[in-house]
Design a protein around this motif. Structure first.
Motif, PDB file in Angstrom:
ATOM      1  N   PHE A  69      12.859   3.309   3.876  1.00 13.52           N
ATOM      2  CA  PHE A  69      11.404   3.177   3.784  1.00 13.52           C
ATOM      3  C   PHE A  69      11.085   1.761   3.322  1.00 13.52           C
ATOM      4  CE2 PHE A  69      11.779   7.817   3.122  1.00 13.52           C
ATOM      5  CZ  PHE A  69      11.024   8.218   4.217  1.00 13.52           C
ATOM      6  N   ASN A  70      10.134   1.133   4.011  1.00 11.18           N
ATOM      7  CA  ASN A  70       9.846  -0.265   3.717  1.00 11.18           C
ATOM      8  C   ASN A  70       8.823  -0.357   2.576  1.00 11.18           C
ATOM      9  OD1 ASN A  70      10.083  -3.032   4.037  1.00 11.18           O
ATOM     10  ND2 ASN A  70       8.318  -3.124   5.423  1.00 11.18           N
ATOM     11  N   THR A  71       9.298  -0.034   1.379  1.00 16.74           N
ATOM     12  CA  THR A  71       8.407  -0.118   0.210  1.00 16.74           C
ATOM     13  C   THR A  71       8.347  -1.572  -0.259  1.00 16.74           C
ATOM     14  OG1 THR A  71      10.244   0.361  -1.238  1.00 16.74           O
ATOM     15  CG2 THR A  71       8.895   2.234  -0.545  1.00 16.74           C
ATOM     16  N   PHE A  72       7.532  -1.829  -1.259  1.00 15.58           N
ATOM     17  CA  PHE A  72       7.327  -3.196  -1.723  1.00 15.58           C
ATOM     18  C   PHE A  72       8.633  -3.863  -2.188  1.00 15.58           C
ATOM     19  CE2 PHE A  72       5.184  -6.184  -4.857  1.00 15.58           C
ATOM     20  CZ  PHE A  72       4.736  -7.043  -3.875  1.00 15.58           C
ATOM     21  N   PRO A  73       9.450  -3.209  -3.024  1.00 11.87           N
ATOM     22  CA  PRO A  73      10.712  -3.844  -3.434  1.00 11.87           C
ATOM     23  C   PRO A  73      11.638  -4.123  -2.249  1.00 11.87           C
ATOM     24  CG  PRO A  73      10.208  -1.976  -4.838  1.00 11.87           C
ATOM     25  CD  PRO A  73       9.258  -1.917  -3.693  1.00 11.87           C
ATOM     26  N   LEU A  91       3.959   3.965 -16.976  1.00 11.29           N
ATOM     27  CA  LEU A  91       5.407   3.758 -16.850  1.00 11.29           C
ATOM     28  C   LEU A  91       5.909   4.374 -15.547  1.00 11.29           C
ATOM     29  CD1 LEU A  91       6.433   4.498 -20.539  1.00 11.29           C
ATOM     30  CD2 LEU A  91       6.571   2.304 -19.368  1.00 11.29           C
ATOM     31  N   THR A  92       5.327   5.504 -15.184  1.00 13.34           N
ATOM     32  CA  THR A  92       5.711   6.143 -13.919  1.00 13.34           C
ATOM     33  C   THR A  92       5.349   5.239 -12.747  1.00 13.34           C
ATOM     34  OG1 THR A  92       5.291   8.284 -14.939  1.00 13.34           O
ATOM     35  CG2 THR A  92       5.414   8.252 -12.548  1.00 13.34           C
ATOM     36  N   VAL A  93       4.169   4.643 -12.807  1.00 12.08           N
ATOM     37  CA  VAL A  93       3.747   3.711 -11.746  1.00 12.08           C
ATOM     38  C   VAL A  93       4.719   2.541 -11.669  1.00 12.08           C
ATOM     39  CG1 VAL A  93       1.973   2.020 -11.124  1.00 12.08           C
ATOM     40  CG2 VAL A  93       1.302   4.320 -11.793  1.00 12.08           C
ATOM     41  N   ALA A  94       5.078   2.012 -12.837  1.00  7.62           N
ATOM     42  CA  ALA A  94       5.995   0.867 -12.860  1.00  7.62           C
ATOM     43  C   ALA A  94       7.329   1.231 -12.211  1.00  7.62           C
ATOM     44  CB  ALA A  94       6.205   0.409 -14.300  1.00  7.62           C
ATOM     45  N   ILE A  95       7.806   2.448 -12.495  1.00  8.32           N
ATOM     46  CA  ILE A  95       9.087   2.888 -11.903  1.00  8.32           C
ATOM     47  C   ILE A  95       8.935   3.034 -10.385  1.00  8.32           C
ATOM     48  CG2 ILE A  95      10.664   4.863 -11.722  1.00  8.32           C
ATOM     49  CD1 ILE A  95      10.074   5.301 -14.760  1.00  8.32           C
ATOM     50  N   ALA A  96       7.866   3.701  -9.971  1.00 10.37           N
ATOM     51  CA  ALA A  96       7.681   3.962  -8.542  1.00 10.37           C
ATOM     52  C   ALA A  96       7.450   2.660  -7.770  1.00 10.37           C
ATOM     53  CB  ALA A  96       6.493   4.898  -8.350  1.00 10.37           C
ATOM     54  N   PRO A 111       7.491   9.312   3.774  1.00 12.72           N
ATOM     55  CA  PRO A 111       7.682   8.578   2.508  1.00 12.72           C
ATOM     56  C   PRO A 111       7.385   9.415   1.268  1.00 12.72           C
ATOM     57  CG  PRO A 111       5.814   7.689   3.760  1.00 12.72           C
ATOM     58  CD  PRO A 111       6.488   8.679   4.647  1.00 12.72           C
ATOM     59  N   GLU A 112       6.647  10.550   1.463  1.00 12.70           N
ATOM     60  CA  GLU A 112       6.327  11.406   0.303  1.00 12.70           C
ATOM     61  C   GLU A 112       7.606  11.902  -0.388  1.00 12.70           C
ATOM     62  OE1 GLU A 112       4.479  11.505   3.029  1.00 12.70           O
ATOM     63  OE2 GLU A 112       2.667  10.794   2.011  1.00 12.70           O
ATOM     64  N   VAL A 113       8.711  11.930   0.387  1.00 10.47           N
ATOM     65  CA  VAL A 113       9.959  12.403  -0.209  1.00 10.47           C
ATOM     66  C   VAL A 113      10.323  11.529  -1.420  1.00 10.47           C
ATOM     67  CG1 VAL A 113      11.568  11.001   1.203  1.00 10.47           C
ATOM     68  CG2 VAL A 113      12.271  13.247   0.338  1.00 10.47           C
ATOM     69  N   LEU A 114       9.929  10.247  -1.338  1.00 12.30           N
ATOM     70  CA  LEU A 114      10.235   9.346  -2.460  1.00 12.30           C
ATOM     71  C   LEU A 114       9.514   9.799  -3.734  1.00 12.30           C
ATOM     72  CD1 LEU A 114      10.093   5.859  -0.703  1.00 12.30           C
ATOM     73  CD2 LEU A 114      12.108   7.080  -1.503  1.00 12.30           C
ATOM     74  N   ALA A 115       8.267  10.268  -3.563  1.00 11.46           N
ATOM     75  CA  ALA A 115       7.506  10.724  -4.737  1.00 11.46           C
ATOM     76  C   ALA A 115       8.237  11.876  -5.423  1.00 11.46           C
ATOM     77  CB  ALA A 115       6.105  11.150  -4.325  1.00 11.46           C
ATOM     78  N   PHE A 116       8.779  12.802  -4.586  1.00 10.94           N
ATOM     79  CA  PHE A 116       9.508  13.937  -5.162  1.00 10.94           C
ATOM     80  C   PHE A 116      10.720  13.456  -5.963  1.00 10.94           C
ATOM     81  CE2 PHE A 116       7.030  16.166  -2.007  1.00 10.94           C
ATOM     82  CZ  PHE A 116       6.748  17.371  -2.630  1.00 10.94           C
ATOM     83  N   LEU A 133       0.830  -1.219   0.000  1.00 11.01           N
ATOM     84  CA  LEU A 133       0.000   0.000   0.000  1.00 11.01           C
ATOM     85  C   LEU A 133       0.861   1.264   0.000  1.00 11.01           C
ATOM     86  CD1 LEU A 133      -2.958  -1.013   2.347  1.00 11.01           C
ATOM     87  CD2 LEU A 133      -2.972  -0.736  -0.140  1.00 11.01           C
ATOM     88  N   LEU A 134       2.002   1.183   0.717  1.00 13.02           N
ATOM     89  CA  LEU A 134       2.913   2.327   0.732  1.00 13.02           C
ATOM     90  C   LEU A 134       3.432   2.612  -0.684  1.00 13.02           C
ATOM     91  CD1 LEU A 134       4.594   4.455   2.260  1.00 13.02           C
ATOM     92  CD2 LEU A 134       6.372   2.715   2.526  1.00 13.02           C
ATOM     93  N   SER A 135       3.820   1.527  -1.381  1.00  8.26           N
ATOM     94  CA  SER A 135       4.329   1.709  -2.750  1.00  8.26           C
ATOM     95  C   SER A 135       3.244   2.253  -3.675  1.00  8.26           C
ATOM     96  CB  SER A 135       4.858   0.384  -3.302  1.00  8.26           C
ATOM     97  OG  SER A 135       6.136   0.144  -2.786  1.00  8.26           O
ATOM     98  N   VAL A 136       2.021   1.739  -3.496  1.00  7.88           N
ATOM     99  CA  VAL A 136       0.906   2.217  -4.334  1.00  7.88           C
ATOM    100  C   VAL A 136       0.677   3.707  -4.081  1.00  7.88           C
ATOM    101  CG1 VAL A 136      -1.596   2.077  -4.689  1.00  7.88           C
ATOM    102  CG2 VAL A 136      -0.222  -0.009  -4.610  1.00  7.88           C
ATOM    103  N   ARG A 137       0.696   4.075  -2.782  1.00  8.74           N
ATOM    104  CA  ARG A 137       0.475   5.474  -2.426  1.00  8.74           C
ATOM    105  C   ARG A 137       1.541   6.375  -3.054  1.00  8.74           C
ATOM    106  NH1 ARG A 137       0.983   6.856   3.664  1.00  8.74           N
ATOM    107  NH2 ARG A 137       2.498   8.454   3.130  1.00  8.74           N
ATOM    108  N   ILE A 138       2.800   5.932  -2.931  1.00  6.55           N
ATOM    109  CA  ILE A 138       3.900   6.736  -3.484  1.00  6.55           C
ATOM    110  C   ILE A 138       3.779   6.810  -5.013  1.00  6.55           C
ATOM    111  CG2 ILE A 138       6.416   6.805  -3.818  1.00  6.55           C
ATOM    112  CD1 ILE A 138       6.585   5.530  -0.979  1.00  6.55           C
TER     113      ILE A 138
END
Lengths: 283, 356
Positions: free
Chosen positions: A230-234, A213-218, A149-154, A81-86
């Motif tokens: 940050f404990n993202t999906f990867p 493609l942006t979603v795939a990268i994130a 975690p929003e910092v990752l989006a930036f 969910l964190l990865s999806v949000r980001i």
């Protein structure tokens, strides 16, 4: 009259040639080459799939055990969910930044396009580790952002730039932007109205394609989220893989399925985009 | 209905490329004026300045006496039909026509009523739900015309709207444009490089060359009484012959073996000067020399015959030079390359200009 009403004799239908002309046999070397190429991609996936169902649990074949374990793990859900949000935040931020910028560059500042093309390639050239080493000292004073975690989006916006920019650039080149914008202005529309009501609907395929493609990268980025803890999906997949191989294989299969789902999405959007291209071609 | 005036418009692109050089033009209320000229003469630049897509370096664009140069295109209340198909691909024909009204926040019922009315006016009432790619080029331009009129603009601007269409559709559509313009009585500025189109639909034609107006007049004036060699050669087909003024008082010129009395009113050339003599192909008569007594024309030989339908164009080499004549196709049956003929020019239709 007879001459007028007489019909020409039916032309003989040419006999079809031997079947072997229609169905040419594929040379054996070509076939072999195709099999080797297919095996290169298929064998690891099949092995991964087999491994995700492999092993024994309590004396029985594991079956879907590893998948159930993954789905029952609260960390799986939270990291996913964190990865999806980001990913969603990255898509929104990227589009907000890029769509108006590319629109203006195409319409009013076309001489800046080579600069933009160059800038959009930079994320390919600069490795993520170099980027994050440079970004950490810059971001650390902004504690409110750095710890979230929003910092990752930036940061992911930078990585998504080449893909989204190329997609938007191609989309805008497929339409006669100048004429459409002028026609809209002549109808009394402001630039914002023109962008929202005329340009964006005709860029639908480009925006959605670039966003996928942006979603795939994130969703798939590991280095930066790991370095920023940050404990993202990867990152979660990597941690699981260190402890349980079968469970990591099940996670990888889930991850692959998600990626393929995005690919199908791209394909469907692409088919929609072809209609748009057809429209552009009729002009 | 509005009155449009262009005063001293000047526009330069880059260094040295002067697109418009002090252009002055008036378009009266409900009048259709065509800006006619070859590619690069500045006619589209003038139109784009009026529309608000270009800013002039100098000059004014007055609509009912009010200068609109400082206003953005979206606030000029002008309707424009573009050269390339400019319909919004994501909207149906009806939505395209209703777009200016949607921008002006008109109620939906009013938008539907007005767009239906306009589509009916351009003969596309049954195509309202079609998308642009489902319409032919001619139909797209009709929708574009309807859209340009939807918000009841003060001035209608048309930038070579028919140039992308095939010949037959062009003729039909230009008549349609004129019918709609007369029906609504809207002040219209029409840009074209097609002289036939300009002559066919305009109240007045403004011929442009190299950013300047060469001549403004009714189609008949511009065609029959060109004021410059450029206008004479650009508008219609014309024979240009070398002549010498025989007598200014008697208005006669010597051209080859003939002495011709010129009918033009402004014959101001001094005796003995060389002038260019212009005569339209339809004002040249070609007779076979076998027809009875020797005629008064110049003798010559037919070099080429081109069938154009109702008329046939005959090229004759004679003492006047190489002359092109349009004769009825029936008369042309007696003319063949190599045949000896006599060439006569209608003196009432001769035009003399100082050589360019």
């Amino acid at each position: 009259m007879a001459a007028l009403t007489a019909t020409a004799p039916a032309r003989p239908v040419p006999a079809r040639g031997p079947r072997r002309l229609a169905r040419r046999r594929l040379p054996i070397w070509h076939l072999l080459w195709l099999v080797v190429a297919a095996a290169y991609f298929v064998v690891p996936v099949v092995s991964l799939l087999e491994f995700s169902f492999g092993g024994r649990v309590g004396g029985h074949a594991a079956g879907f055990h590893w998948y159930l374990t993954v789905f029952n793990d609260p960390s799986f859900r939270s990291s996913f969910l964190l990865s999806v949000r980001i990913a969603i935040e990255t898509v929104v931020l990227s589009n907000l930044l890029l769509v108006p910028s590319v629109f203006w560059i195409h319409l009013r500042l076309p001489h800046l396009r080579p600069v933009m093309n160059f800038v959009s390639v930079l994320p390919f050239v600069v490795p993520p580790i170099v980027l994050i080493v440079g970004l950490i000292p810059f971001l650390s004073p902004f504690t409110f952002l750095y710890s979230r975690p929003e910092v990752l989006a930036f940061i992911y916006v930078v990585f998504a730039l080449p893909f989204l920019y190329r997609s938007l650039d191609a989309g805008l080149r497929a339409i006669d932007l100048r004429t459409l914008a002028e026609a809209s202005a002549n109808c009394g529309a402001s630039s914002a109205s023109t962008l929202l009501r005329v340009v964006l609907p005709n860029l639908r395929a480009a925006v959605i394609g670039g966003s996928f493609l942006t979603v795939a990268i994130a969703m798939g980025e590991f280095t930066i989220s790991s370095l920023l803890s940050f404990n993202t999906f990867p990152v979660y997949i990597f941690n699981i893989g260190e402890n349980t191989g079968n469970e990591a294989a099940a996670l990888s299969v889930i991850s692959l399925l998600l990626t393929w789902a995005f690919m199908v999405g791209l394909f469907i959007v692409g088919r929609g985009g072809r209609a748009g291209a057809q429209v552009a071609a009729t002009r | 209905m509005a009155r449009l005036e262009l005063r001293g418009l000047r526009k330069q692109f880059g260094r040295g490329v002067v697109a418009l050089d002090r252009l002055d033009l008036e378009v009266g209320s409900g009048e259709l004026v065509s800006l006619l000229g070859p590619s690069g003469c500045g006619k589209t630049t003038a139109l784009r300045i009026v529309a608000g897509f270009e800013v002039p370096d100098e000059g004014e664009v007055l609509v009912d006496g009010v200068d609109v140069v400082g206003l953005p295109a979206s606030r000029r209340n002008m309707g424009m039909v573009f050269q390339s198909y400019s319909l919004f691909p994501n909207m149906t024909a009806e939505d395209n026509v209703a777009y200016p009204l949607r921008i002006r926040r008109q109620p939906k019922a009013e938008r539907q009523r007005r767009s239906g009315e306009l589509l009916a006016m351009v003969g596309l009432a049954t195509q309202a739900d079609r998308y642009p790619h489902q319409l032919s080029g001619g139909q797209q331009q009709r929708v574009a015309l309807a859209r340009a009129l939807a918000h009841e603009p003060a001035v209608l601007l048309l930038d070579e709207p028919l140039s992308a269409l095939d010949a037959k559709v062009r003729v039909t559509l230009r008549e349609e444009v004129r019918r709609v313009q007369l029906e609504l009585g809207i002040t219209t500025l029409y840009v074209t490089h097609d002289q036939e189109e300009a002559l066919a639909i305009s109240d007045r034609v403004a011929v442009m060359s190299e950013g300047r107006l060469e001549q403004v007049g009714t189609p008949a004036e511009v065609y029959a009484s060109p004021r410059s060699p450029f206008v004479a050669s650009f508008v219609g087909t014309v024979n240009r012959l070398e002549a010498t003024v025989a007598s200014r008082a008697e208005r006669t010129v010597r051209c080859g073996e003939l002495v011709l009395r010129v009918g033009a009113e402004d014959f101001e050339h001094p005796d003995g000067t060389t002038v260019a003599l212009y005569v339209r192909p339809e004002d040249v008569t070609v007779r076979p020399l076998t027809d009875g007594p020797a005629p008064a024309g110049a003798g010559g030989t037919v070099r080429g015959v081109t069938f154009l339908g109702s008329v046939t164009r005959v090229r004759v080499d004679c003492s006047l030079g190489s002359v092109v004549a349009d004769v009825s196709s029936e008369e042309a049956l007696h003319l063949a390359p190599g045949e000896a003929v006599s060439v006569e020019l209608d003196p009432r239709r001769l035009r003399t200009l100082a050589p360019a």
